[in-house]
Design a protein around this motif. Structure first.
Motif, PDB file in Angstrom:
ATOM      1  N   ILE A 155      -6.492  12.291  -6.255  1.00  0.00           N
ATOM      2  CA  ILE A 155      -7.939  12.172  -6.047  1.00  0.00           C
ATOM      3  C   ILE A 155      -8.616  13.523  -6.266  1.00  0.00           C
ATOM      4  O   ILE A 155      -9.694  13.605  -6.865  1.00  0.00           O
ATOM      5  CB  ILE A 155      -8.252  11.608  -4.643  1.00  0.00           C
ATOM      6  N   ILE A 199     -11.799  11.924 -14.734  1.00  0.00           N
ATOM      7  CA  ILE A 199     -11.931  10.502 -15.116  1.00  0.00           C
ATOM      8  C   ILE A 199     -13.325  10.014 -14.739  1.00  0.00           C
ATOM      9  O   ILE A 199     -13.992   9.319 -15.526  1.00  0.00           O
ATOM     10  CB  ILE A 199     -10.837   9.655 -14.427  1.00  0.00           C
ATOM     11  N   LYS A 200     -13.781  10.391 -13.563  1.00  0.00           N
ATOM     12  CA  LYS A 200     -15.093   9.962 -13.082  1.00  0.00           C
ATOM     13  C   LYS A 200     -16.207  10.558 -13.946  1.00  0.00           C
ATOM     14  O   LYS A 200     -17.187   9.879 -14.233  1.00  0.00           O
ATOM     15  CB  LYS A 200     -15.272  10.404 -11.628  1.00  0.00           C
ATOM     16  N   LYS A 201     -15.996  11.794 -14.370  1.00  0.00           N
ATOM     17  CA  LYS A 201     -16.991  12.465 -15.199  1.00  0.00           C
ATOM     18  C   LYS A 201     -17.172  11.754 -16.524  1.00  0.00           C
ATOM     19  O   LYS A 201     -18.270  11.659 -17.052  1.00  0.00           O
ATOM     20  CB  LYS A 201     -16.542  13.911 -15.439  1.00  0.00           C
ATOM     21  N   GLY A 202     -16.090  11.249 -17.060  1.00  0.00           N
ATOM     22  CA  GLY A 202     -16.172  10.503 -18.315  1.00  0.00           C
ATOM     23  C   GLY A 202     -16.028  11.400 -19.524  1.00  0.00           C
ATOM     24  O   GLY A 202     -15.845  12.612 -19.415  1.00  0.00           O
ATOM     25  N   GLU A 253      -7.043  14.754 -10.514  1.00  0.00           N
ATOM     26  CA  GLU A 253      -7.077  13.889 -11.702  1.00  0.00           C
ATOM     27  C   GLU A 253      -8.289  12.964 -11.736  1.00  0.00           C
ATOM     28  O   GLU A 253      -8.763  12.610 -12.810  1.00  0.00           O
ATOM     29  CB  GLU A 253      -5.774  13.094 -11.807  1.00  0.00           C
ATOM     30  N   TRP A 254      -8.776  12.558 -10.590  1.00  0.00           N
ATOM     31  CA  TRP A 254      -9.901  11.627 -10.550  1.00  0.00           C
ATOM     32  C   TRP A 254     -11.216  12.247 -11.031  1.00  0.00           C
ATOM     33  O   TRP A 254     -11.956  11.601 -11.783  1.00  0.00           O
ATOM     34  CB  TRP A 254     -10.050  11.040  -9.153  1.00  0.00           C
ATOM     35  N   PRO A 255     -11.567  13.495 -10.662  1.00  0.00           N
ATOM     36  CA  PRO A 255     -12.863  14.049 -11.102  1.00  0.00           C
ATOM     37  C   PRO A 255     -13.081  14.005 -12.612  1.00  0.00           C
ATOM     38  O   PRO A 255     -14.164  13.595 -13.055  1.00  0.00           O
ATOM     39  CB  PRO A 255     -12.856  15.479 -10.541  1.00  0.00           C
TER      40      PRO A 255
END
Length: 155
Positions: A144, A151-154, A147-149
């Motif tokens: 979280i 992915i969330k940013k796009g 790796e998630w930031p």
């Protein structure tokens, strides 16, 4: 006073007022009920007397377990499923039925165990939270955070 006792009290009072010759509309006002109820009560009173207006015990099949047995089962269930030899500390209808049978000698269907648990004992359905045995909280937190930031940013 419970609602059934209050209703019985009104019907008994109505019988006393019938004996006095009071009109139905007046009795309805005095007791805070509809005139139709007073008419229905008068018909019963005229046919079968004042005792017919008293509350009668509930009809139907009596429960298989009496109050003492229900309390015995409650105490046993509150000890937990593992205390009774089950692997997980989780109650199912089958397990509850087995404990009832061991404690009281009475065999209940699953539906009867359900009514016992939810009705007479006041328990509710609880589903265990499902989590994978392999779950790794620190790895989830790392994913979280790192790796998630992106992915969330796009793109």
């Amino acid at each position: 006073m419970t609602r059934p006792q209050l209703s019985e009290g009104r019907r008994v009072r109505a019988a006393e007022l019938f004996d006095q010759g009071r009109p139905g509309a007046e009795i309805a006002r005095m007791l805070g009920v509809s005139e139709e109820s007073v008419r229905r009560w008068r018909r019963v009173w005229e046919k079968d007397g004042a005792d017919a207006l008293r509350r009668r015990p509930a009809t139907g099949r009596p429960p298989k377990l009496d109050g003492a047995q229900v309390e015995q089962v409650r105490a046993a269930l509150e000890q937990g499923a593992q205390t009774h030899g089950f692997e997980a500390d989780l109650w199912t209808l089958e397990r509850g039925g087995l404990v009832v049978q061991r404690m009281t000698g009475v065999t209940l269907s699953k539906a009867s165990v359900w009514r016992l648990l939810t009705g007479r004992l006041g328990w509710s359905l609880q589903r265990p939270e499902r989590r994978a045995v392999e779950r790794d909280g620190s790895e989830i937190a790392r994913w979280i955070a790192h790796e998630w930031p992106p992915i969330k940013k796009g793109p």
